[in-house]
Scaffold this motif. Structure first.
Motif, short mmCIF file in Angstrom:
data_model
loop_
_atom_site.label_atom_id
_atom_site.label_comp_id
_atom_site.label_asym_id
_atom_site.label_seq_id
_atom_site.Cartn_x
_atom_site.Cartn_y
_atom_site.Cartn_z
N PRO A 43 9.94 28.54 81.56
CA PRO A 43 9.71 29.94 81.18
C PRO A 43 10.09 30.95 82.27
CG PRO A 43 7.70 28.62 80.84
CD PRO A 43 8.73 27.70 81.40
N LYS A 44 9.86 30.59 83.54
CA LYS A 44 10.20 31.56 84.61
C LYS A 44 11.71 31.67 84.78
CE LYS A 44 8.53 30.98 88.90
NZ LYS A 44 7.49 31.15 89.95
N VAL A 45 12.40 30.55 84.64
CA VAL A 45 13.86 30.57 84.75
C VAL A 45 14.43 31.47 83.66
CG1 VAL A 45 15.93 29.13 84.46
CG2 VAL A 45 13.99 28.27 85.80
N SER A 96 -1.72 32.06 92.24
CA SER A 96 -2.54 31.26 93.16
C SER A 96 -2.05 31.37 94.60
CB SER A 96 -2.47 29.78 92.76
OG SER A 96 -2.65 29.62 91.40
N LYS A 97 -0.99 32.11 94.83
CA LYS A 97 -0.39 32.13 96.18
C LYS A 97 -0.66 33.43 96.94
CE LYS A 97 2.83 28.52 94.95
NZ LYS A 97 4.07 28.12 94.31
N PHE A 98 -1.66 34.22 96.48
CA PHE A 98 -1.92 35.52 97.10
C PHE A 98 -3.21 35.54 97.92
CE2 PHE A 98 1.04 36.46 93.73
CZ PHE A 98 1.88 37.39 94.32
N PHE A 171 -4.79 15.24 96.18
CA PHE A 171 -4.03 16.05 95.22
C PHE A 171 -3.32 17.21 95.90
CE2 PHE A 171 -7.02 13.94 92.48
CZ PHE A 171 -6.30 13.73 91.30
N ARG A 172 -2.06 17.36 95.56
CA ARG A 172 -1.34 18.55 96.02
C ARG A 172 -1.87 19.76 95.24
NH1 ARG A 172 1.96 22.77 93.41
NH2 ARG A 172 2.62 23.99 95.19
N VAL A 173 -2.16 20.84 95.99
CA VAL A 173 -2.54 22.09 95.33
C VAL A 173 -1.70 23.21 95.93
CG1 VAL A 173 -4.92 21.51 94.70
CG2 VAL A 173 -4.45 22.43 96.98
N GLU A 211 -1.37 18.99 89.98
CA GLU A 211 -1.76 19.67 88.72
C GLU A 211 -0.70 20.71 88.42
OE1 GLU A 211 -4.94 22.41 89.19
OE2 GLU A 211 -4.10 23.02 91.12
N ASN A 212 -0.20 20.70 87.18
CA ASN A 212 0.84 21.66 86.84
C ASN A 212 1.04 21.78 85.33
OD1 ASN A 212 2.85 23.55 87.78
ND2 ASN A 212 2.90 22.27 89.63
N THR A 213 1.95 22.66 84.96
CA THR A 213 2.28 22.88 83.53
C THR A 213 3.26 21.81 83.06
OG1 THR A 213 4.14 24.25 84.16
CG2 THR A 213 2.05 25.38 83.78
N SER A 215 6.08 22.47 81.80
CA SER A 215 7.42 22.91 82.20
C SER A 215 7.74 22.50 83.64
CB SER A 215 7.56 24.42 82.03
OG SER A 215 7.42 24.76 80.66
N ASN A 216 6.75 22.63 84.53
CA ASN A 216 7.00 22.20 85.92
C ASN A 216 7.05 20.68 86.02
OD1 ASN A 216 7.45 24.58 87.28
ND2 ASN A 216 5.29 24.95 87.70
N ILE A 217 6.16 20.00 85.28
CA ILE A 217 6.13 18.53 85.37
C ILE A 217 7.44 17.94 84.84
CG2 ILE A 217 4.96 16.44 84.47
CD1 ILE A 217 2.33 18.14 84.51
N ALA A 238 0.12 31.30 86.02
CA ALA A 238 0.82 32.54 85.62
C ALA A 238 1.40 33.17 86.88
CB ALA A 238 -0.14 33.50 84.94
N TYR A 239 2.36 34.05 86.68
CA TYR A 239 3.08 34.64 87.81
C TYR A 239 2.89 36.14 87.89
CZ TYR A 239 5.47 30.22 86.97
OH TYR A 239 5.75 28.90 86.76
N LEU A 240 2.96 36.66 89.09
CA LEU A 240 3.04 38.10 89.26
C LEU A 240 4.52 38.45 89.42
CD1 LEU A 240 1.30 40.67 89.56
CD2 LEU A 240 1.66 40.50 92.02
C1 SIN Z 1 3.37 25.48 91.91
O1 SIN Z 1 3.54 25.74 93.11
O2 SIN Z 1 2.76 24.47 91.54
C2 SIN Z 1 3.87 26.42 90.84
C3 SIN Z 1 5.22 26.93 91.13
C4 SIN Z 1 5.72 27.88 90.08
O3 SIN Z 1 5.65 27.53 88.90
O4 SIN Z 1 6.19 28.93 90.47
#
Ligand code: SIN
Length: 329
Positions: A43-45, A96-98, A171-173, A211-213, A215-217, A238-240
């Motif tokens: 979806p982000k692409v 989650s990265k802010f 687990f990677r987070v 843990e992921n969506t 689409s990422n998996i 979700a993304y900003l």
């Molecule tokens: C993640 O780091 O697991 C998510 C990356 C992303 O979908 O931008």
């Protein structure tokens, strides 16, 4: 007439920034849009490419957007800093990265706070959700919109049927304190890691799970190096979709309005298409031989019971009112 930058997505692993820049006409404002995801069905692409396509057509002669996917320009650790330095103009990082800029975005990470993506979209369209969009204006960040990516699922090098199966696993987070607390609540060990390093980390056993969506998996092939994925839907990704205040303020008012209108329309379109993309990538995993464990209501309740106490831990930082507002969307 500029060439479309979309071809860059496919070529991104080998193309250099200098080559990418050659797609813009002389005199145009070049806006680099950097992100970390890949593939063609993510979806982000799709949203990033749609945004570039629209700007490159409708603002041709004034602005040109170049898309750099797959962490080819900046990865997780550097992109926000790069935006403030003006080395990149548009990003779409996971909410989650802010953590080093605001604790409030932790609300999006609370386990089981949104029953599905529709509830999350309702929250982002609410007064509280809209206010959060510009929570980091003093830092110099401007939120253009929220792009949904999907609900998240746990995968590991063994089947995770109950939360106790996660005990003792690493687990990677993402760099989120809420995610770290959530893994600890399951008896696992959280390990923050850049997205671009996850496949290698799983393959070499540096981490046991993630843990992921869907689409990422699928697009990052995590399913290839995991026993299976369990359909927990425990958290939102979700993304900003964002730019810097400096970049936005540098545009004349009419161009800024046009840029913001395109951003808004692309955001709405992306959020309408996200469920279908997630379903497609779930199917893609199965077709490629990946294994998915489903949960019945009783089994799912065990995951909820194990992780929900995490809300209390973050109530002071996030705010009880904001948590209520998100939970009741
Ligand atoms: C993640 O780091 O697991 C998510 C990356 C992303 O979908 O931008």
């Amino acid at each position: 007439m500029k060439k479309l930058t979309l071809g860059l997505s496919a070529l991104a692993l080998s193309v250099s920034a200098a080559t990418a820049q050659a797609n813009c006409d002389a005199g145009e404002v070049v806006a680099k849009l950097s992100h970390v995801t890949g593939g063609t069905t993510h979806p982000k692409v799709v949203a990033a490419n749609n945004f570039a396509e629209r700007v490159n057509k409708e603002m041709n002669g004034y602005m040109c957007v170049e898309v750099y996917p797959n962490s080819t320009l900046f990865g997780d650790s550097k992109e926000l800093e790069a935006l403030l330095l003006g080395d990149v103009q548009i990003l779409a990082p996971s909410l989650s990265k802010f953590g080093s800029y605001t604790p409030k975005y932790g609300v999006f990470d609370l386990p089981f706070i949104f029953k599905d993506m529709d509830a999350a979209i309702n929250f982002t369209n609410s007064k509280d959700g809209k206010k959060l969009l510009n929570e980091m204006e003093d830092v110099g960040f401007v939120g253009l919109g929220y792009w949904m990516s999907g609900m998240k699922y746990f995968s590991a090098n063994k089947a995770l049927l109950e939360p106790t199966d996660a005990a003792g696993l690493k687990f990677r987070v993402q760099s989120s304190d809420v995610a770290k607390a959530m893994i600890a609540a399951m008896g696992g060990t959280p390990q923050a890691m850049a997205f671009s390093e996850v496949y290698g980390g799983l393959q070499t056993g540096v981490v046991d799970g993630q843990e992921n969506t869907w689409s990422n998996i699928y697009t990052k092939k995590f399913f290839e190096v995991q026993d299976s994925t369990t359909e927990t839907s425990h958290q939102l990704l979700a993304y900003l979709f964002m730019t810097s205040k400096e970049f936005l303020d540098s545009m004349p008012a009419d161009k800024r309005a046009q840029f913001l209108k395109i951003a808004d329309e692309v955001t709405n379109e992306a959020n309408l298409a996200v469920k279908a993309a997630e379903n497609t990538n779930r199917e893609n995993i199965l077709k490629a031989g990946g294994k998915i464990n489903t949960l019945d209501a009783a089994a799912r309740k065990k995951w909820v019971d194990a992780m929900k106490p995490v809300w209390k831990q973050f109530e002071d930082q996030i705010g009880a009112d904001l948590i209520d507002s998100a939970a009741n969307s």
